[in-house]
Scaffold this motif. Sequence first.
Motif, PDB file in Angstrom:
ATOM      1  N   GLY A  99      39.784  38.127  36.529  1.00 43.86           N
ATOM      2  CA  GLY A  99      40.908  38.830  35.934  1.00 43.86           C
ATOM      3  C   GLY A  99      42.023  39.043  36.929  1.00 43.86           C
ATOM      4  O   GLY A  99      41.905  38.686  38.114  1.00 43.86           O
ATOM      5  N   ASN A 100      43.113  39.610  36.433  1.00 44.45           N
ATOM      6  CA  ASN A 100      44.288  39.889  37.258  1.00 44.45           C
ATOM      7  C   ASN A 100      44.483  41.396  37.371  1.00 44.45           C
ATOM      8  O   ASN A 100      44.084  42.152  36.492  1.00 44.45           O
ATOM      9  N   THR A 101      45.104  41.810  38.453  1.00 49.38           N
ATOM     10  CA  THR A 101      45.439  43.218  38.633  1.00 49.38           C
ATOM     11  C   THR A 101      46.809  43.495  38.010  1.00 49.38           C
ATOM     12  O   THR A 101      47.574  42.564  37.733  1.00 49.38           O
ATOM     13  N   PRO A 102      47.163  44.770  37.773  1.00 46.23           N
ATOM     14  CA  PRO A 102      48.392  45.088  37.025  1.00 46.23           C
ATOM     15  C   PRO A 102      49.669  44.531  37.629  1.00 46.23           C
ATOM     16  O   PRO A 102      50.603  44.204  36.877  1.00 46.23           O
ATOM     17  N   GLU A 103      49.736  44.383  38.954  1.00 45.41           N
ATOM     18  CA  GLU A 103      50.978  43.849  39.533  1.00 45.41           C
ATOM     19  C   GLU A 103      51.192  42.379  39.177  1.00 45.41           C
ATOM     20  O   GLU A 103      52.286  41.850  39.340  1.00 45.41           O
ATOM     21  N   TRP A 104      50.136  41.723  38.678  1.00 46.18           N
ATOM     22  CA  TRP A 104      50.251  40.316  38.303  1.00 46.18           C
ATOM     23  C   TRP A 104      50.171  40.082  36.799  1.00 46.18           C
ATOM     24  O   TRP A 104      50.359  38.972  36.337  1.00 46.18           O
ATOM     25  N   SER A 105      49.845  41.094  36.041  1.00 43.57           N
ATOM     26  CA  SER A 105      49.745  40.927  34.585  1.00 43.57           C
ATOM     27  C   SER A 105      50.131  42.231  33.895  1.00 43.57           C
ATOM     28  O   SER A 105      49.499  43.272  34.126  1.00 43.57           O
ATOM     29  N   GLU A 106      51.154  42.151  33.062  1.00 40.59           N
ATOM     30  CA  GLU A 106      51.651  43.342  32.376  1.00 40.59           C
ATOM     31  C   GLU A 106      50.624  43.910  31.403  1.00 40.59           C
ATOM     32  O   GLU A 106      50.672  45.093  31.065  1.00 40.59           O
ATOM     33  N   VAL A 107      49.700  43.074  30.921  1.00 40.42           N
ATOM     34  CA  VAL A 107      48.734  43.553  29.921  1.00 40.42           C
ATOM     35  C   VAL A 107      47.372  43.862  30.530  1.00 40.42           C
ATOM     36  O   VAL A 107      46.434  44.198  29.808  1.00 40.42           O
ATOM     37  N   ALA A 108      47.242  43.755  31.851  1.00 39.27           N
ATOM     38  CA  ALA A 108      45.952  44.036  32.487  1.00 39.27           C
ATOM     39  C   ALA A 108      45.611  45.516  32.377  1.00 39.27           C
ATOM     40  O   ALA A 108      46.489  46.378  32.458  1.00 39.27           O
ATOM     41  N   ARG A 109      44.353  45.801  32.182  1.00 42.13           N
ATOM     42  CA  ARG A 109      43.873  47.182  32.155  1.00 42.13           C
ATOM     43  C   ARG A 109      42.600  47.279  32.981  1.00 42.13           C
ATOM     44  O   ARG A 109      41.838  46.307  33.078  1.00 42.13           O
ATOM     45  N   ALA A 110      42.392  48.419  33.590  1.00 41.32           N
ATOM     46  CA  ALA A 110      41.190  48.622  34.395  1.00 41.32           C
ATOM     47  C   ALA A 110      39.955  48.588  33.497  1.00 41.32           C
ATOM     48  O   ALA A 110      39.967  49.113  32.373  1.00 41.32           O
ATOM     49  N   LEU A 111      38.892  47.989  33.975  1.00 41.48           N
ATOM     50  CA  LEU A 111      37.640  47.991  33.228  1.00 41.48           C
ATOM     51  C   LEU A 111      37.004  49.384  33.340  1.00 41.48           C
ATOM     52  O   LEU A 111      37.135  50.054  34.367  1.00 41.48           O
ATOM     53  N   PRO A 112      36.294  49.821  32.311  1.00 41.71           N
ATOM     54  CA  PRO A 112      35.625  51.126  32.384  1.00 41.71           C
ATOM     55  C   PRO A 112      34.673  51.208  33.574  1.00 41.71           C
ATOM     56  O   PRO A 112      34.070  50.198  33.960  1.00 41.71           O
ATOM     57  N   LYS A 113      34.535  52.389  34.130  1.00 41.27           N
ATOM     58  CA  LYS A 113      33.692  52.558  35.321  1.00 41.27           C
ATOM     59  C   LYS A 113      32.268  52.045  35.112  1.00 41.27           C
ATOM     60  O   LYS A 113      31.714  51.364  35.984  1.00 41.27           O
ATOM     61  N   PRO A 114      31.611  52.355  33.973  1.00 40.78           N
ATOM     62  CA  PRO A 114      30.240  51.854  33.808  1.00 40.78           C
ATOM     63  C   PRO A 114      30.152  50.333  33.805  1.00 40.78           C
ATOM     64  O   PRO A 114      29.165  49.765  34.263  1.00 40.78           O
ATOM     65  N   LEU A 115      31.189  49.666  33.277  1.00 39.09           N
ATOM     66  CA  LEU A 115      31.190  48.207  33.286  1.00 39.09           C
ATOM     67  C   LEU A 115      31.406  47.682  34.698  1.00 39.09           C
ATOM     68  O   LEU A 115      30.747  46.721  35.125  1.00 39.09           O
ATOM     69  N   ARG A 116      32.322  48.317  35.433  1.00 33.94           N
ATOM     70  CA  ARG A 116      32.535  47.911  36.833  1.00 33.94           C
ATOM     71  C   ARG A 116      31.262  48.067  37.651  1.00 33.94           C
ATOM     72  O   ARG A 116      30.977  47.265  38.541  1.00 33.94           O
ATOM     73  N   ALA A 117      30.487  49.097  37.329  1.00 33.13           N
ATOM     74  CA  ALA A 117      29.259  49.359  38.083  1.00 33.13           C
ATOM     75  C   ALA A 117      28.213  48.268  37.882  1.00 33.13           C
ATOM     76  O   ALA A 117      27.254  48.172  38.651  1.00 33.13           O
ATOM     77  N   ARG A 118      28.399  47.456  36.859  1.00 33.01           N
ATOM     78  CA  ARG A 118      27.451  46.375  36.587  1.00 33.01           C
ATOM     79  C   ARG A 118      27.860  45.063  37.249  1.00 33.01           C
ATOM     80  O   ARG A 118      27.210  44.041  37.076  1.00 33.01           O
ATOM     81  N   LEU A 119      28.974  45.076  37.978  1.00 35.65           N
ATOM     82  CA  LEU A 119      29.529  43.849  38.541  1.00 35.65           C
ATOM     83  C   LEU A 119      29.702  43.956  40.054  1.00 35.65           C
ATOM     84  O   LEU A 119      29.926  45.038  40.585  1.00 35.65           O
ATOM     85  N   THR A 120      29.618  42.807  40.721  1.00 34.61           N
ATOM     86  CA  THR A 120      30.053  42.705  42.110  1.00 34.61           C
ATOM     87  C   THR A 120      31.514  42.285  42.084  1.00 34.61           C
ATOM     88  O   THR A 120      31.840  41.189  41.612  1.00 34.61           O
ATOM     89  N   ILE A 121      32.402  43.151  42.551  1.00 40.09           N
ATOM     90  CA  ILE A 121      33.846  42.905  42.442  1.00 40.09           C
ATOM     91  C   ILE A 121      34.378  42.382  43.766  1.00 40.09           C
ATOM     92  O   ILE A 121      34.203  43.014  44.812  1.00 40.09           O
ATOM     93  N   ILE A 122      35.023  41.228  43.711  1.00 39.66           N
ATOM     94  CA  ILE A 122      35.598  40.619  44.912  1.00 39.66           C
ATOM     95  C   ILE A 122      37.083  40.351  44.667  1.00 39.66           C
ATOM     96  O   ILE A 122      37.456  39.714  43.672  1.00 39.66           O
ATOM     97  N   ASN A 123      37.915  40.862  45.560  1.00 35.46           N
ATOM     98  CA  ASN A 123      39.346  40.565  45.504  1.00 35.46           C
ATOM     99  C   ASN A 123      39.602  39.272  46.263  1.00 35.46           C
ATOM    100  O   ASN A 123      39.168  39.128  47.417  1.00 35.46           O
ATOM    101  N   VAL A 124      40.269  38.335  45.618  1.00 30.91           N
ATOM    102  CA  VAL A 124      40.422  37.006  46.203  1.00 30.91           C
ATOM    103  C   VAL A 124      41.885  36.673  46.456  1.00 30.91           C
ATOM    104  O   VAL A 124      42.776  37.062  45.705  1.00 30.91           O
TER     105      VAL A 124
END
Length: 364
Positions: free
Chosen positions: A151-176
Amino acid sequence: MVRVTQLRLVDRLLLLGPPGIGKTEVIRRLAEREAERLGRHFLDLGSAPENEVDKAIREPQRYYVFLRAVAPTIFPDELTYPSVAGHFVDLLPFKKLFLLTLPEVQGVLFLDEITNVQTEPQIAMLFSLIQEKEFSWGLKLAPGIKVVAAGNTPEWSEVARALPKPLRARLTIINVDPPSVDEWAAYMESAYGERWERLTYAYLKLNPDDFLRPPADDWENYPCPRNWTTLALLLHELGNADAELVEEIVVGRLGKEVGTKVAAFLRERVTLEELESVARDPERFFALGVSKKILVLYALASSPIEKLLTKYDDLLKIIAERDRELFVLFLRLMDAKKRIEYAQARSSLILPIADALKHLLIPS
């Protein structure tokens, strides 16, 4: 942050970064390598013909599958495929879903644009799909199917929204981050051979900050690896097209600020007389500005191999001795076949920089 080219394939992974930097392409290539390592046939379900999907359903133990799904376009009811007498309806999209549930299959489900998902039912579906690997009335992805999202962060996509905390907790998040300019050029050569304009690479070596920039406004395009790739292919296809058309295409791909600079660079070529003058007196080369030096290297790299080994031989030897970085750039600007031929003929120049060139001198 890590560059997109440094990624490794792991389950329940979320990649966050600008659009167009190669996230999908890298994950697909990593999936291909894993298929090769496992001795399985790689099958991209996005483009696979129906008969190949049928074959994979019959022999899932032989296949490693890859399916890219654009997350905002997936709705829970679409993952409920109809059945008749205990068998699913014989439609290709449902066959692909069914294949992902077969215990012996392995592969990757790539959920793209996940941060652009807007509705709560879709978010709930993603919880189930990512955490439990479950969809549609208890159907589950096979144990060998990895789930990777991007996915994209808000500075790169006007329609981006943060994923809910419980969903984020199920993922390994890497900024690339995007690949380096050299990594991009290596990809272009491996993917497209000689079918791209290498002057784009020459420009980026001179202006690496123009490889990725945010849009100047809501109506302009912007430079990113994906747009540089498309532009390099278009310029090769256009050949000696009208300069005004070329500039419109360049600006249309990269935006006005960067596009105007690139168009000016493309118009500035080295004449044969200038090249031969530099060859007669190599000191003239070192008196040139950086931009002109790179254009001379491009002209040299575009010359027939016979001239490189005779008329331009002394100039290239002096460049190799006095500026190793420019000599490496000259080699990178060559097409692969000529580069290997030149390296074989001038191995004494290549050996001192062999490590830097290792991946460039392997025949494709």
